[in-house]
Scaffold this motif. Structure first.
Motif, PDB file in Angstrom:
ATOM      1  N   SER A   1      55.547   7.807 -29.992  1.00 26.41           N
ATOM      2  CA  SER A   1      56.759   6.994 -29.891  1.00 26.41           C
ATOM      3  C   SER A   1      57.775   7.617 -28.951  1.00 26.41           C
ATOM      4  O   SER A   1      57.811   8.823 -28.744  1.00 26.41           O
ATOM      5  CB  SER A   1      57.379   6.803 -31.281  1.00 26.41           C
ATOM      6  OG  SER A   1      57.677   8.059 -31.860  1.00 26.41           O
TER       7      SER A   1
ATOM      8  N   ARG B   1      51.479   7.242 -32.955  1.00 27.32           N
ATOM      9  CA  ARG B   1      52.721   7.998 -33.192  1.00 27.32           C
ATOM     10  C   ARG B   1      53.306   8.534 -31.883  1.00 27.32           C
ATOM     11  O   ARG B   1      54.207   9.372 -31.900  1.00 27.32           O
ATOM     12  CB  ARG B   1      52.455   9.156 -34.165  1.00 27.32           C
ATOM     13  CG  ARG B   1      52.143   8.676 -35.571  1.00 27.32           C
ATOM     14  CD  ARG B   1      51.498   9.766 -36.426  1.00 27.32           C
ATOM     15  NE  ARG B   1      52.362  10.905 -36.649  1.00 27.32           N
ATOM     16  CZ  ARG B   1      51.982  11.986 -37.357  1.00 27.32           C
ATOM     17  NH1 ARG B   1      50.750  12.037 -37.875  1.00 27.32           N
ATOM     18  NH2 ARG B   1      52.799  13.001 -37.541  1.00 27.32           N
TER      19      ARG B   1
ATOM     20  N   SER C   1      45.776   9.474 -36.441  1.00 28.44           N
ATOM     21  CA  SER C   1      47.050   8.744 -36.540  1.00 28.44           C
ATOM     22  C   SER C   1      47.934   8.957 -35.311  1.00 28.44           C
ATOM     23  O   SER C   1      48.894   8.221 -35.090  1.00 28.44           O
ATOM     24  CB  SER C   1      47.815   9.181 -37.800  1.00 28.44           C
ATOM     25  OG  SER C   1      48.321  10.505 -37.671  1.00 28.44           O
TER      26      SER C   1
ATOM     27  N   GLU D   1      53.097  16.685 -37.128  1.00 32.94           N
ATOM     28  CA  GLU D   1      54.040  16.401 -36.052  1.00 32.94           C
ATOM     29  C   GLU D   1      54.195  17.576 -35.094  1.00 32.94           C
ATOM     30  O   GLU D   1      54.566  17.398 -33.934  1.00 32.94           O
ATOM     31  CB  GLU D   1      55.399  16.027 -36.640  1.00 32.94           C
ATOM     32  CG  GLU D   1      56.063  17.126 -37.432  1.00 32.94           C
ATOM     33  CD  GLU D   1      57.327  16.649 -38.140  1.00 32.94           C
ATOM     34  OE1 GLU D   1      58.429  16.885 -37.588  1.00 32.94           O
ATOM     35  OE2 GLU D   1      57.201  16.053 -39.226  1.00 32.94           O
TER      36      GLU D   1
END
Length: 486
Positions: free
Chosen positions: A124, A122, A118, A462
Motif C-alpha cells: 500500500s 499489502r 499476504s 510488516e
C-alpha cells in the motif's frame, strides 16, 4: 533421495546446470559420512549470469498481478505438503536434523510462506498533503529490485525461506547462496518448490559456491540492492562492511548467547522443561539457543538437579531414529571447536556436572555449573549441546549477568509474576525476550532480530515488508506553480 536426487546443481535462469568453478564440493551426511551429492561450484561468471538474469526479469515480475503472486505462494505450500516425507528425509540426511527438528522447521517454513502470500495485497501507499498550492503527494511502496540472500547450515530451509519468500512476494528477484554443506535444503530444494509452484524463470536463482571462487563478489556485485545474511557475527561484520562501501541495504541475523533466567518464584519443573528445549533442540545449533541459564540461589539446587536428571534421559545418535533427540553436529570442525571450548571451561574452573562422550560428530550433553561471567564459556556462542548454569542472589544480579554479553538476540524469564517478568525483560539488552517460555521462538508476523553483535534489522511480518521494499515519492502539480524566478 528420490525426486530431490537431481538437485546437486546450480539453478540459473530456470535451468539446472553444473557450475563452472574449479572447486568440487562434496555434500555429506554429518552422521554417517555418506556422500549425498557432489557438484561443481559456481564461478564468477555463473554469479554474474544469475544476478544479471535476475535484474532482467525483475521489472516484469514486479508488475505481476498480486493474485497471481499469492497463488504461486499457495502452490508452494501445497507442493511442500504433497512432498512432506521427502523433505523430512532431506533434512535428516543433509543436516543431521532429527525427525522432531525436521517437523519443526517445515512448520516454520509453511507459516513464513503463508505470511508472505499476504504481502502482494499489502503493498500500500498513501496520498499526503502539501504546503504548496495545487500539489498532490503520492507515496508508493515498490520492491528494492534484486535481493542477495546468504543462508547458514543450521536451519537452512527456514533461514533461506525467511528472506526468499517475503522478497519474492514483494516483487523482487532473488539470488540465493546457501551454505555449501546444505546446498539442497537451503537452496536447490527451495528452487524446486517454487519452480513447481509456477514461479517465472529467472525470478529465483540459486548458486552454490565457495569464497575461493567468488570472494566478496556476491555482496559487492553492482546488481543487488539489498543483502540478507544469516550466519556468524564475524562473517556478518565483514558482509556489513562490504555492503556499506557499496551503499547496499543490509539485513544481518547473527550469533547469540541467549540467557534463560529462572527467578525464585518460578515454576521450577516448567522452567527445567523450557531450559532443556531451549538448549538441546537440534544439538544446540540454533542462534536463539539458551547458552546460559541464570538461576536464583533460592531454587538453584532444585533446578540443577532436575535439569541434569532430564538431560540424562535425552537419546543421542542417529537422527533417522525417531527416538533420537540429539543428533550430530554439522561437521568435524564444529565438533573440535566444541571440544576445545569444553576443555577451556574445565581449565577456567567450571564444573562439568554432566559430561557426555564424543562419538564421531555426535557430542553428548555437557552441563557446566559454577560458571562466572568472566569465563570464556559464558561469553562465546556454543553451537553444540553444552550449557552454562550460573547462580545469582538477586533479580538485579540476574539482569547484570544476562547483559554481560556482546550478543543480544533472544532470552527468557521465568517467574510466577508476569508483570515482574515483563519489567525484567525491559532491562535486558536483547532484541527478543519471552516470559515463561523458551528462548527459541520465531513467529511469521512478529519482529525478529537482535542488538549488539547479534545483528542489524528486523524481519517477519510488516518488518519484512519494509525490509524488501522502498518508498517512492511522486508529486503532481495540478495547478501552475509560482516559481521565485522565471
Amino acid at each position: 533421495m528420490s525426486m530431490y536426487s537431481q538437485l546437486d546443481s546450480q539453478y540459473i535462469n530456470g535451468v539446472w546446470k553444473d557450475g563452472n568453478g574449479k572447486a568440487t564440493i562434496q555434500n555429506t551426511n554429518p552422521y554417517s559420512g555418506e556422500v549425498i551429492a557432489t557438484y561443481r561450484a559456481a564461478s564468477l561468471q555463473d554469479l554474474d549470469d544469475a544476478y544479471e538474469t535476475a535484474q532482467e526479469v525483475q521489472k516484469a515480475w514486479a508488475k505481476e498481478n498480486p493474485i497471481t503472486v499469492q497463488r504461486i505462494m499457495d502452490k508452494a505450500v501445497t507442493y511442500m505438503e504433497e512432498n512432506h516425507e521427502e523433505i523430512v528425509d532431506i533434512i535428516i540426511q543433509e543436516i543431521g536434523g532429527t525427525r522432531l527438528k525436521a517437523e519443526f522447521e517445515i512448520g516454520l517454513v509453511t507459516n513464513m510462506i503463508k505470511e508472505a502470500s499476504s504481502f502482494p495485497m499489502r503493498m500500500s501507499g498513501s496520498i499526503l498533503p502539501s504546503p504548496i498550492d495545487g500539489k498532490e503527494n503520492r507515496v508508493y511502496r515498490v520492491p528494492v529490485g534484486v535481493v542477495g540472500v546468504i543462508s547458514p547450515f543450521n536451519f537452512p530451509f527456514f533461514l533461506s525461506m525467511k528472506s526468499v519468500a517475503p522478497a519474492l512476494a514483494t516483487g523482487n528477484a532473488v539470488v540465493l547462496k546457501p551454505h555449501e554443506h546444505t546446498a539442497i535444503t537451503g537452496g536447490t530444494m527451495i528452487a524446486k518448490i517454487f519452480e513447481e509452484a509456477g514461479l517465472p524463470k529467472g525470478v529465483l536463482q540459486v548458486v552454490t559456491t565457495e569464497i575461493s571462487e567468488i570472494g566478496d563478489r556476491f555482496v559487492d556485485h553492482p546488481v543487488p540492492a539489498a543483502i540478507s545474511f544469516t550466519g556468524s557475527t564475524k562473517v556478518g561484520k565483514h558482509i556489513g562492511e562490504v555492503a556499506s562501501r557499496n551503499l547496499k541495504e543490509v539485513h544481518l541475523e547473527l550469533g547469540g548467547n541467549s540467557a534463560l533466567i529462572v527467578l525464585e518464584d518460578a515454576d521450577v519443573d516448567y522452567a527445567v522443561s523450557a531450559g532443556v528445549f531451549s538448549r538441546f533442540t537440534h544439538q544446540g545449533q540454533i542462534c536463539m539457543s539458551a547458552n546460559r541459564i541464570i538461576v536464583h540461589e533460592d531454587v538453584y539446587d532444585e533446578f540443577v538437579q532436575k535439569y541434569a536428571d532430564k538431560v540424562k534421559t535425552l537419546t543421542c545418535g542417529d537422527p533417522a531414529d525417531s527416538s533420537t533427540i540429539i543428533g550430530p553436529l554439522i561437521n568435524e570442525r564444529q565438533v573440535q571447536n566444541t571440544v576445545n571450548l569444553i576443555e577451556k571451561g574445565v581449565e577456567e574452573g567450571a564444573h562439568p556436572l554432566v559430561r557426555g562422550q564424543v562419538n564421531g560428530n555426535v557430542v553428548e550433553p555437557v552441563i557446566f555449573t559454577e560458571v562466572t561471567p568472566d569465563m570464556q564459556i559464558a561469553n562465546e556462542e556454543f553451537f553444540a549441546p553444552v550449557v552454562a548454569i550460573m547462580k545469582v542472589s538477586s533479580e538485579e544480579q540476574a539482569i547484570a549477568y544476562a547483559n554481560a554479553s556482546s550478543y543480544g538476540l533472544s532470552g527468557a524469564v521465568h517467574t510466577s509474576d508476569v508483570n515482574r517478568g515483563a519489567e525484567v525483560a525491559k532491562q535486558l539488552e536483547s532484541g527478543m525476550i519471552h516470559i515463561n517460555d523458551g528462548t527459541i521462538n520465531d513467529e511469521p508476523n512478529v519482529a525478529f532480530g537482535g542488538v549488539k553483535n547479534s545483528g542489524v534489522g528486523r524481519l517477519n511480518g510488516e518488518w519484512s515488508l519494509e525490509a524488501f521494499t522502498t518508498t517512492k515519492w511522486i508529486s503532481i502539480q495540478h495547478t501552475k506553480r509560482q516559481f521565485p524566478y522565471s
